[in-house]
Design a protein around this motif. Sequence first.
Motif, PDB file in Angstrom:
ATOM      1  N   GLU A  64       0.821  -0.929  -0.056  1.00 51.92           N
ATOM      2  CA  GLU A  64      -0.088  -0.069  -0.189  1.00 51.92           C
ATOM      3  C   GLU A  64       0.823   1.246   0.092  1.00 51.92           C
ATOM      4  O   GLU A  64       1.976   1.346   0.583  1.00 51.92           O
ATOM      5  N   VAL A  65       0.551   2.156  -0.661  1.00 49.88           N
ATOM      6  CA  VAL A  65       1.317   3.484  -0.693  1.00 49.88           C
ATOM      7  C   VAL A  65       0.132   4.613  -0.339  1.00 49.88           C
ATOM      8  O   VAL A  65      -0.984   4.570  -0.810  1.00 49.88           O
ATOM      9  N   ILE A  66       0.611   5.813   0.334  1.00 47.99           N
ATOM     10  CA  ILE A  66      -0.185   6.834   0.535  1.00 47.99           C
ATOM     11  C   ILE A  66       0.598   8.143  -0.094  1.00 47.99           C
ATOM     12  O   ILE A  66       1.720   8.438   0.414  1.00 47.99           O
ATOM     13  N   LEU A  67       0.141   8.750  -0.817  1.00 40.98           N
ATOM     14  CA  LEU A  67       0.568  10.152  -1.358  1.00 40.98           C
ATOM     15  C   LEU A  67      -0.080  11.461  -0.817  1.00 40.98           C
ATOM     16  O   LEU A  67      -1.200  11.169  -0.596  1.00 40.98           O
ATOM     17  N   ARG A  68       0.766  12.252  -0.589  1.00 40.62           N
ATOM     18  CA  ARG A  68       0.047  13.234   0.238  1.00 40.62           C
ATOM     19  C   ARG A  68       0.264  14.504  -0.432  1.00 40.62           C
ATOM     20  O   ARG A  68       1.262  14.989  -1.248  1.00 40.62           O
ATOM     21  N   CYS A  69      -0.652  15.654  -0.354  1.00 42.43           N
ATOM     22  CA  CYS A  69      -0.755  16.635  -0.751  1.00 42.43           C
ATOM     23  C   CYS A  69      -1.257  17.746   0.009  1.00 42.43           C
ATOM     24  O   CYS A  69      -2.031  17.444   0.785  1.00 42.43           O
ATOM     25  N   VAL A  70      -0.285  18.882   0.315  1.00 40.51           N
ATOM     26  CA  VAL A  70      -0.627  19.916   1.414  1.00 40.51           C
ATOM     27  C   VAL A  70      -0.759  21.182   0.941  1.00 40.51           C
ATOM     28  O   VAL A  70       0.207  21.711   0.332  1.00 40.51           O
ATOM     29  N   PRO A  71      -2.065  21.698   0.669  1.00 38.74           N
ATOM     30  CA  PRO A  71      -2.335  22.832   0.165  1.00 38.74           C
ATOM     31  C   PRO A  71      -1.771  23.985   1.087  1.00 38.74           C
ATOM     32  O   PRO A  71      -1.809  23.925   2.267  1.00 38.74           O
ATOM     33  N   ILE A  72      -1.252  25.030   0.602  1.00 36.56           N
ATOM     34  CA  ILE A  72      -0.709  26.479   1.524  1.00 36.56           C
ATOM     35  C   ILE A  72      -1.739  27.125   2.161  1.00 36.56           C
ATOM     36  O   ILE A  72      -1.754  27.456   3.385  1.00 36.56           O
ATOM     37  N   SER A  73      -2.906  27.305   1.457  1.00 35.57           N
ATOM     38  CA  SER A  73      -4.022  27.697   2.155  1.00 35.57           C
ATOM     39  C   SER A  73      -5.367  27.049   1.973  1.00 35.57           C
ATOM     40  O   SER A  73      -5.029  25.948   1.309  1.00 35.57           O
ATOM     41  N   ASN A  74      -6.443  27.333   2.606  1.00 37.77           N
ATOM     42  CA  ASN A  74      -7.556  26.562   2.340  1.00 37.77           C
ATOM     43  C   ASN A  74      -8.063  26.500   1.062  1.00 37.77           C
ATOM     44  O   ASN A  74      -8.293  27.638   0.367  1.00 37.77           O
ATOM     45  N   HIS A  75      -8.377  25.336   0.150  1.00 38.42           N
ATOM     46  CA  HIS A  75      -8.914  25.373  -1.128  1.00 38.42           C
ATOM     47  C   HIS A  75     -10.271  24.623  -1.167  1.00 38.42           C
ATOM     48  O   HIS A  75     -10.381  23.674  -0.017  1.00 38.42           O
ATOM     49  N   LEU A  76     -11.240  24.644  -2.061  1.00 33.68           N
ATOM     50  CA  LEU A  76     -12.250  24.096  -2.049  1.00 33.68           C
ATOM     51  C   LEU A  76     -12.238  22.656  -3.001  1.00 33.68           C
ATOM     52  O   LEU A  76     -12.789  21.518  -2.881  1.00 33.68           O
ATOM     53  N   TYR A  77     -11.451  22.774  -4.187  1.00 31.91           N
ATOM     54  CA  TYR A  77     -11.406  21.616  -5.144  1.00 31.91           C
ATOM     55  C   TYR A  77     -10.125  20.964  -5.047  1.00 31.91           C
ATOM     56  O   TYR A  77      -8.984  21.560  -5.282  1.00 31.91           O
TER      57      TYR A  77
END
Lengths: 113, 116
Positions: free
Chosen positions: A18-31
């Motif tokens: 299993e792998v988990i890829l992560r995405c961290v936005p700088i600020s709050n986004h909706l989509y």
Amino acid sequence: EPEVTQTPSHQVTQMGQEVILRCVPISNHLYFYWYRQILGQKVEFLVSFYNNEISEKSEIFDDQFSVERPDGSNFTLKIRSTKLEDSAMYFCAIRDRGSQPQHFGDGTRLSIL
Amino acid sequence: AQSVTQLDSQVPVFEEAPVELRCNYSSSVSVYLFWYVQYPNQGLQLLLKYLSGSTLVKGINGFEAEFNKSQTSFHLRKPSVHISDTAEYFCAVTAILTGGGNKLTFGTGTQLKVEL
């Protein structure tokens, strides 16, 4: 300055893991979106995520894939049992409601052995 | 559904020469159009976008593109290229839908190689 950071930059995994890829936005986004790019091929849409649920997914996004925002900020893509053909560059993208374009992270290179 | 065609997989050009990268699209609904650039081992960076208004749009690094609705095209141009423009260029579209996820559909990309 990038609006979204992806971790890890490179992931090497044995087939079936299993792998988990992560995405961290700088600020709050909706989509939120995940795309993948197999080496030498075009960028393909996987899934879009809005208001804590999937709004659209492609045929590629089968039962072995899942997405979530576990803590309201990180956006993750999980591949349950990786296959050799999952080797690709995976891009996260973000967008605010009513605005364009999508902004992409630098991607995670996933290598399945 | 939308589709994007980039007929030229590779375009070699000499430095300081002009270049045009072609993009045609197909869609049953109105679309927004984009060009992204991908430098080696990097992510996708937006070059320019067409949302509405003037059909000639200007982007970063001296690039511009013209939206032609009748020909369903969105060709990318630069009057004088530089070595640093060597990269993969992707044309992309998204359907204008209210409440939709607005996924991007990409073309297969054009590798621009600028030579001395």
